[in-house]
Design a protein around this motif. Structure first.
Motif, short mmCIF file in Angstrom:
data_model
loop_
_atom_site.label_atom_id
_atom_site.label_comp_id
_atom_site.label_asym_id
_atom_site.label_seq_id
_atom_site.Cartn_x
_atom_site.Cartn_y
_atom_site.Cartn_z
N ILE A 159 -11.08 59.02 4.82
CA ILE A 159 -11.98 60.19 4.77
C ILE A 159 -11.30 61.41 5.40
O ILE A 159 -11.33 62.52 4.87
CB ILE A 159 -13.31 59.87 5.49
N VAL A 192 -18.07 61.49 6.51
CA VAL A 192 -18.05 62.10 5.18
C VAL A 192 -18.70 63.48 5.24
O VAL A 192 -18.17 64.48 4.76
CB VAL A 192 -18.74 61.18 4.14
N SER A 193 -19.89 63.55 5.90
CA SER A 193 -20.58 64.85 5.97
C SER A 193 -19.73 65.88 6.68
O SER A 193 -19.61 67.03 6.24
CB SER A 193 -21.92 64.71 6.71
N ILE A 201 -12.95 63.42 -1.35
CA ILE A 201 -13.97 62.98 -0.38
C ILE A 201 -15.09 62.23 -1.11
O ILE A 201 -15.62 61.23 -0.62
CB ILE A 201 -14.52 64.18 0.45
N GLU A 202 -15.40 62.67 -2.34
CA GLU A 202 -16.43 61.98 -3.11
C GLU A 202 -15.95 60.56 -3.48
O GLU A 202 -16.71 59.59 -3.40
CB GLU A 202 -16.76 62.80 -4.37
N ARG A 248 -16.24 58.42 -0.47
CA ARG A 248 -17.65 58.11 -0.18
C ARG A 248 -18.14 56.97 -1.08
O ARG A 248 -18.77 56.00 -0.61
CB ARG A 248 -18.53 59.34 -0.39
N GLU A 286 -16.96 66.97 4.45
CA GLU A 286 -17.45 67.86 3.37
C GLU A 286 -17.66 69.28 3.89
O GLU A 286 -17.29 70.26 3.25
CB GLU A 286 -18.76 67.31 2.80
N HIS A 346 -16.51 53.59 -0.05
CA HIS A 346 -16.88 52.96 1.23
C HIS A 346 -18.37 52.94 1.50
O HIS A 346 -18.84 52.17 2.33
CB HIS A 346 -16.16 53.66 2.38
N LEU A 347 -19.13 53.78 0.84
CA LEU A 347 -20.56 53.83 1.13
C LEU A 347 -21.43 53.64 -0.11
O LEU A 347 -22.65 53.51 -0.01
CB LEU A 347 -20.92 55.18 1.78
N ASP A 390 -20.81 57.68 7.29
CA ASP A 390 -21.67 58.73 6.73
C ASP A 390 -21.43 60.07 7.44
O ASP A 390 -21.22 61.11 6.81
CB ASP A 390 -23.13 58.30 6.95
N ARG A 438 -21.81 52.04 9.01
CA ARG A 438 -22.29 52.93 7.93
C ARG A 438 -22.63 54.32 8.46
O ARG A 438 -22.27 55.34 7.88
CB ARG A 438 -23.53 52.32 7.25
N SER A 485 -19.98 49.23 -2.74
CA SER A 485 -18.96 49.12 -1.68
C SER A 485 -19.12 47.78 -0.94
O SER A 485 -20.19 47.18 -0.92
CB SER A 485 -19.09 50.27 -0.70
#
Ligand code: DAH
Length: 336
Positions: free
Chosen positions: A19, A69-70, A28-29, A32, A73, A35-36, A66, A62, A40
């Motif tokens: 990430i 990732v946010s 990044i998508e 995501r 982004e 892994h999420l 999460d 998780r 996954s």
């Protein structure tokens, strides 16, 4: 669980590293989803959780993935915004593009000169209709019933009673019907004739038409007026002469000539080696015209004249072909 835990911790480190390394929105998508996403490893393991301990471990992973990732982004979006702010900057202090300014068409220039000249003489400037009645275009101007201009070969008829005006002379009738003399008016506008298009003729053209009605006006007044106007249009050295002619609505009728400005009167191609150029028609208002509009020819007298604007523009600028004035070719028009 402890061996498993190690594996999951390693999985988390790898995922976080991936990430963190994502360089753009697509990467990044992708991370995501891998892994999420629903398919996954983590999501599948979470679905099979039976005990509280592994539930807490996997949910914790998780949550952190999460958040990562946010955060990534947001970081990428900020970087993108920064880039655009830098690259798309507008320097409002730079000079703008030049606007190309146009200018008036030579016909409009002549029209304005004519208007200014007659306003200076105290004339009123009129603008009458182009769709005219046969009565005003011909009858009231004393055209004989057999005059050739009444033929549909020469004139555009809508029906028996209406035509595209063939001259601006019906403005004389409009002016005389609208009010009592004295009248000093000039009317400028388009006229129409059924001519084939050539270097010297065009089926649409412009005329200016003058009318002066007062007590005791003579040919000398007409001559002085035309001399003044021709000098305003062509320059102070011009001379004017009159040749006798015939028009239905003037008596006597004349055609004014102006001395040629190219050769100064000695003779050249433009004036066909005569030293003079025809300017239009003129004359003293025929008593029949006054009677047709209920003006007493014993009390009032007047003169009238009509000239073409295209002709005037051609002579002013030495434009050999009338079509140049209608084609709108900027290479031509820019010169005037
Ligand atoms: N209407 C004439 C033409 O188009 C020109 C003309 C002649 C106008 C004599 C006049 C005039 O006012 O008096 O040929």
């Amino acid at each position: 669980m402890s061996g498993d835990e190690e594996t999951w911790r390693a999985h988390e480190r790898d995922a976080l590293a991936e990430i963190a390394a994502a360089a753009d929105a697509d990467a990044i998508e992708e991370a995501r989803v891998r892994h999420l996403g629903r398919k996954s490893e983590l999501a599948q393991a979470l679905r099979g959780v039976r005990d509280r301990e592994s539930g807490m471990l996997l949910n914790g992973i998780r949550q952190r993935l999460d958040d990562a990732v946010s955060a990534k982004e947001r970081e990428l979006a900020d970087a993108e915004l920064d880039r655009r702010l830098r690259e798309e900057i507008v320097d409002v202090t730079l000079p703008g593009d030049d606007l190309t300014l146009g200018h008036l068409h030579p016909i409009t220039q002549v029209r304005r000169t004519v208007e200014d000249t007659f306003l200076g003489l105290g004339y009123e400037v009129r603008d009458d209709r182009e769709v005219e009645t046969v009565e005003l275009n011909f009858d009231k101007l004393a055209f004989s019933p057999t005059h050739s201009a009444r033929s549909p070969r020469d004139t555009f008829f809508f029906d028996e009673n209406r035509v595209l005006r063939t001259e601006t002379s019906p403005s004389q009738i409009h002016a005389l019907q609208e009010r009592e003399p004295p009248i000093y008016m000039v009317s400028i506008g388009r006229v129409y004739r059924r001519d084939a298009i050539t270097a010297t003729r065009y089926p649409i053209f412009h005329q200016f038409e003058g009318l002066a009605v007062d007590k005791g006006l003579t040919l000398a007044d007409l001559k002085g007026t035309l001399l003044h106007v021709m000098r305003a249009l062509y320059g102070p050295d011009r001379r004017v002469r009159f040749r006798t002619h015939y028009f239905p609505f003037t008596e006597p009728s004349i055609e004014p000539d102006v001395s040629c400005g190219i050769c100064g009167g000695s003779g050249c191609r433009t004036c066909k080696f005569s030293g003079w150029i025809e300017m239009g028609g003129a004359g003293m208002v025929d008593p029949r015209v006054f009677e047709n509009v209920g003006v007493d020819p014993g009390e009032w007298s007047g003169f009238a004249f009509g000239c073409g604007l295209e002709r005037t523009a051609q002579l002013r600028h030495d434009i050999p072909d009338i079509r140049a004035l209608w084609e709108g070719d900027l290479r031509v028009l820019r010169q005037f």
